[in-house]
Design a protein around this motif. Structure first.
Motif, short mmCIF file in Angstrom:
data_model
loop_
_atom_site.label_atom_id
_atom_site.label_comp_id
_atom_site.label_asym_id
_atom_site.label_seq_id
_atom_site.Cartn_x
_atom_site.Cartn_y
_atom_site.Cartn_z
N UNK A 82 54.48 34.30 -36.77
CA UNK A 82 55.04 35.65 -36.69
C UNK A 82 55.23 36.13 -35.25
N UNK A 83 54.67 35.44 -34.27
CA UNK A 83 54.72 35.90 -32.88
C UNK A 83 56.13 36.04 -32.31
N UNK A 84 57.07 35.12 -32.53
CA UNK A 84 58.39 35.28 -31.92
C UNK A 84 59.28 36.34 -32.58
N UNK A 85 58.89 36.86 -33.72
CA UNK A 85 59.74 37.80 -34.43
C UNK A 85 60.06 39.09 -33.65
N UNK A 86 59.09 39.72 -32.99
CA UNK A 86 59.46 40.93 -32.23
C UNK A 86 60.47 40.65 -31.13
N UNK A 87 60.34 39.51 -30.45
CA UNK A 87 61.34 39.17 -29.42
C UNK A 87 62.71 38.98 -30.05
N UNK A 88 62.75 38.32 -31.19
CA UNK A 88 64.03 38.07 -31.84
C UNK A 88 64.66 39.36 -32.34
N UNK A 89 63.85 40.27 -32.81
CA UNK A 89 64.38 41.53 -33.35
C UNK A 89 64.84 42.45 -32.23
N UNK A 90 64.03 42.60 -31.19
CA UNK A 90 64.33 43.55 -30.13
C UNK A 90 65.22 42.99 -29.03
N UNK A 91 65.54 41.69 -29.05
CA UNK A 91 66.36 41.10 -27.99
C UNK A 91 67.78 41.64 -28.00
N UNK A 92 68.27 42.04 -29.15
CA UNK A 92 69.62 42.56 -29.26
C UNK A 92 69.77 43.98 -28.72
N UNK A 93 68.65 44.61 -28.42
CA UNK A 93 68.69 45.99 -27.95
C UNK A 93 68.86 46.10 -26.44
#
Length: 131
Positions: free
Chosen positions: A44-55
């Motif tokens: 689950x660790x890379x999910x926040x980077x993947x979600x917020x990278x588009x912002x």
């Protein structure tokens, strides 16, 4: 798939399998399934980077913009990764799991997280508006 071939995919899948094997063996050999939580945290660790990278802003600016959502994603990712390393240490210190299970769980979790990050870096799509 940018410049990576089938050998890269095979290598990454082998390392990922070894990481999960270490985590599962750390649970099965000592009869305590709490180290399995480490695998979940590292998956689950890379999910926040993947979600917020588009912002974030554009990639062409040389100065740092200080995008709040991107920084929040990095902070949450760092928090989850530190939790993944610290959880087995805390469980081993409180004698809930064996020290061997702690070491295997940390090594396996690091392999799982490293594989996910290597896969993300290897197969990152470079978007260009001229293609």
């Amino acid at each position: 798939m940018a410049h990576a071939g089938i050998k890269t995919v095979i290598l990454l899948s082998f390392v990922l399998a070894v990481g999960f094997l270490l985590v599962i063996l750390s649970c099965a050999l000592w009869g305590n399934w709490l180290p399995l939580l480490v695998a979940f945290t590292f998956v689950l660790a890379p999910l926040p980077n993947a979600i917020f990278a588009r912002c974030g802003g554009d990639d062409f600016s040389a100065e740092y913009d200080g995008s709040g959502p991107v920084d929040l994603g990095r902070f949450i990712t760092a928090f989850v990764v530190v939790t993944g390393f610290a959880l087995p240490l805390v469980l081993a210190h409180s004698e809930v799991i064996a020290p061997g299970a702690c070491a295997m769980s940390i090594a396996g979790g690091a392999l799982v997280y490293g594989t996910i990050m290597a896969y993300s870096a290897t197969f990152k799509e470079e978007s260009s508006e001229f293609e």
